[in-house]
Design a protein around this motif. Structure first.
Motif, mmCIF file in Angstrom:
data_model
loop_
_atom_site.group_PDB
_atom_site.id
_atom_site.type_symbol
_atom_site.label_atom_id
_atom_site.label_comp_id
_atom_site.label_asym_id
_atom_site.label_seq_id
_atom_site.Cartn_x
_atom_site.Cartn_y
_atom_site.Cartn_z
ATOM 1 N N LYS A 250 0.830 -1.214 0.000
ATOM 2 C CA LYS A 250 0.000 0.000 0.000
ATOM 3 C C LYS A 250 0.863 1.263 0.000
ATOM 4 N N ARG A 251 2.061 1.155 0.596
ATOM 5 C CA ARG A 251 2.964 2.310 0.639
ATOM 6 C C ARG A 251 3.337 2.788 -0.762
ATOM 7 N N ILE A 252 3.315 1.874 -1.734
ATOM 8 C CA ILE A 252 3.686 2.252 -3.107
ATOM 9 C C ILE A 252 2.516 2.014 -4.074
ATOM 10 N N ASN A 253 1.306 2.110 -3.527
ATOM 11 C CA ASN A 253 0.079 2.094 -4.336
ATOM 12 C C ASN A 253 -0.131 0.802 -5.121
ATOM 13 N N LEU A 254 0.150 -0.339 -4.507
ATOM 14 C CA LEU A 254 -0.101 -1.636 -5.116
ATOM 15 C C LEU A 254 -1.170 -2.361 -4.313
ATOM 16 N N SER A 255 -2.035 -3.127 -4.988
ATOM 17 C CA SER A 255 -3.108 -3.791 -4.238
ATOM 18 C C SER A 255 -3.464 -5.171 -4.771
ATOM 19 N N ASP A 265 9.822 -6.256 -7.159
ATOM 20 C CA ASP A 265 11.122 -5.598 -7.052
ATOM 21 C C ASP A 265 11.014 -4.251 -6.347
ATOM 22 N N LEU A 266 9.916 -3.546 -6.578
ATOM 23 C CA LEU A 266 9.738 -2.234 -5.929
ATOM 24 C C LEU A 266 9.415 -2.383 -4.440
ATOM 25 N N ILE A 267 8.614 -3.399 -4.105
ATOM 26 C CA ILE A 267 8.341 -3.673 -2.686
ATOM 27 C C ILE A 267 9.643 -4.022 -1.982
ATOM 28 N N ALA A 268 10.468 -4.854 -2.631
ATOM 29 C CA ALA A 268 11.748 -5.242 -2.038
ATOM 30 C C ALA A 268 12.674 -4.042 -1.886
ATOM 31 N N GLU A 269 12.732 -3.206 -2.931
ATOM 32 C CA GLU A 269 13.624 -2.046 -2.889
ATOM 33 C C GLU A 269 13.194 -1.044 -1.821
ATOM 34 N N ASP A 270 11.925 -1.046 -1.484
ATOM 35 C CA ASP A 270 11.419 -0.163 -0.435
ATOM 36 C C ASP A 270 11.676 -0.723 0.956
ATOM 37 N N ASN A 271 11.946 -2.044 1.061
ATOM 38 C CA ASN A 271 12.027 -2.667 2.379
ATOM 39 C C ASN A 271 13.388 -3.258 2.733
#
Length: 383
Positions: A250-255, A265-271
């Motif tokens: 949700k932090r990067i507008n995915l659902s 990859d974006l969820i991983a790069e954020d975490n």
């Protein structure tokens, strides 16, 4: 600029993906029985094989091994009877896109490309159609129940890997997690895992390990060439469970399932940076004498330098940053770690007898020695 766009701009090279995801859905009794019956019929068409696990504490599990042509291994139909006489029914589907599409190309050493993920979801949808359950189950109904976010780094040989792992096994345990241990017959007690660093909580698990050693532990399962290909590789994994997956997404507008898997990859790069920095700090690993020189030549006041050097000595003695974090107050420890980060060094130091003088922080290797879908993806070392 929103969070999604900010991360997308920064992610000019994709260092991360996932290797395995579990999709799930809660079902009504009617849905459960229909899907189970259709999967049982598929056994007769050689699309699945079926076995039932023994009943255990109110839980019944019907397991369907999927035909190899589809590539994903397992569908579980689970029925759980609670003490309140209510029954929960769910379906669990495990997918590994790389194993689905690269059976002969080191499927367990490397992790999935976006194209692999896209094709694997198409294969899963086709399977639903082939067994006649596509009107009852689809990607729109499923949720991501677990995802194993991953990245690999290539340090060329296991001697270097082992030296680096000695440092990584000394990490802190972030966010009230605990270290995963195994029972040692020789020591007659539980000890931290010898070839890995793994910490876990109820909703997540973070692990760093020597990939070749992990494959060798199950060498009957993996081909010899696959094990040889893994030499020099360290894998970093962040295993997220529901509902944490969706709070992070949700932090990067995915659902949706599609969004989450295709943008893993974006969820991983954020975490990943958050967990790595909590475990090790952001600085490089150097010898204790070098770290002391850097501290002494800094602009910090004498009392600050003294306590930072005390923290270095404590780390060298305990070989465990978590123990060190409990010796100091939480506020003092976090302040000291920030000061180490500012100086570009970690409080974890290299043994004086080690011929190697310096190792960079994990994020440096993830960006410069990354080997996600092939060893040839390793970036050129910065000079």
């Amino acid at each position: 600029m929103n969070t999604f766009n900010r991360i997308a701009v920064n992610a000019t090279a994709s260092y991360y993906s996932f290797h395995t995801a579990t999709l799930a859905a809660i079902l009504t009794e009617r849905e459960f029985n229909f899907i189970k019956d259709q999967l049982c019929k598929a056994v007769g068409n050689a699309l699945t094989k079926y076995y039932r696990e023994p009943y255990w504490h109110g839980k019944t599990s019907y397991n369907f091994l999927v035909n190899a042509k589809y590539g994903f291994p397992l569908i579980k139909m689970i029925k759980i009877s609670g003490m309140n006489q209510r029954t929960t029914r769910k379906i669990l589907i495990t997918i590994n896109p790389r194993a689905m599409l690269h059976k002969d190309d080191y499927p367990y050493v490397y992790i999935s490309s976006k194209e692999d993920i896209r094709r694997s979801l198409e294969i899963l949808t086709k399977f639903f159609v082939d067994v006649g359950i596509n009107d009852w189950i689809s990607l729109n109904i499923l949720r991501v129940d677990r995802i194993d976010l991953s990245t690999n780094i290539n340090l060329n040989d296991n001697a270097t890997v082992e030296q680096y792992m000695k440092l990584l096994r000394q990490g802190n345990y972030p966010y009230s997690s605990r270290r995963v241990c195994i029972y040692s017959k020789s020591q007659r007690r539980k000890i931290p895992t010898p070839n890995s660093f793994t910490v876990k909580s109820l909703r997540w698990e973070f692990s760093v390990y020597n990939k070749q050693y992990q494959l060798k532990d199950n060498e009957k399962k993996y081909p010899k060439k696959e094990i040889e290909e893994a030499e020099g590789i360290i894998r970093f994994e962040l295993r997220l469970k529901y509902p944490m997956i969706y709070s992070r997404a949700k932090r990067i507008n995915l659902s949706t399932v599609n969004d989450i898997l295709l943008h893993a990859d974006l969820i991983a790069e954020d975490n990943f940076p958050r967990y790595l920095n909590k475990c090790y700090g952001t600085g490089a690993f150097v010898k204790k004498t070098e770290a002391q020189k850097i501290i002494e030549s800094s602009q910090y006041k004498a009392p600050t330098k003294e306590i930072m050097c005390a923290m270095l000595n404590c780390c060298m003695q305990k070989r465990n940053l978590h123990i060190v974090s409990e010796i100091f107050s939480k506020k003092t420890y976090e302040t000291l770690l920030k000061r180490f980060n500012t100086l570009g060094i970690s409080p974890i130091t290299i043994d004086s007898k080690n011929p190697l003088q310096r190792f960079e922080a994990p994020l440096y290797y993830i960006k410069n020695y990354n080997t996600t879908t092939s060893k040839h993806n390793k970036a050129v070392k910065n000079t």
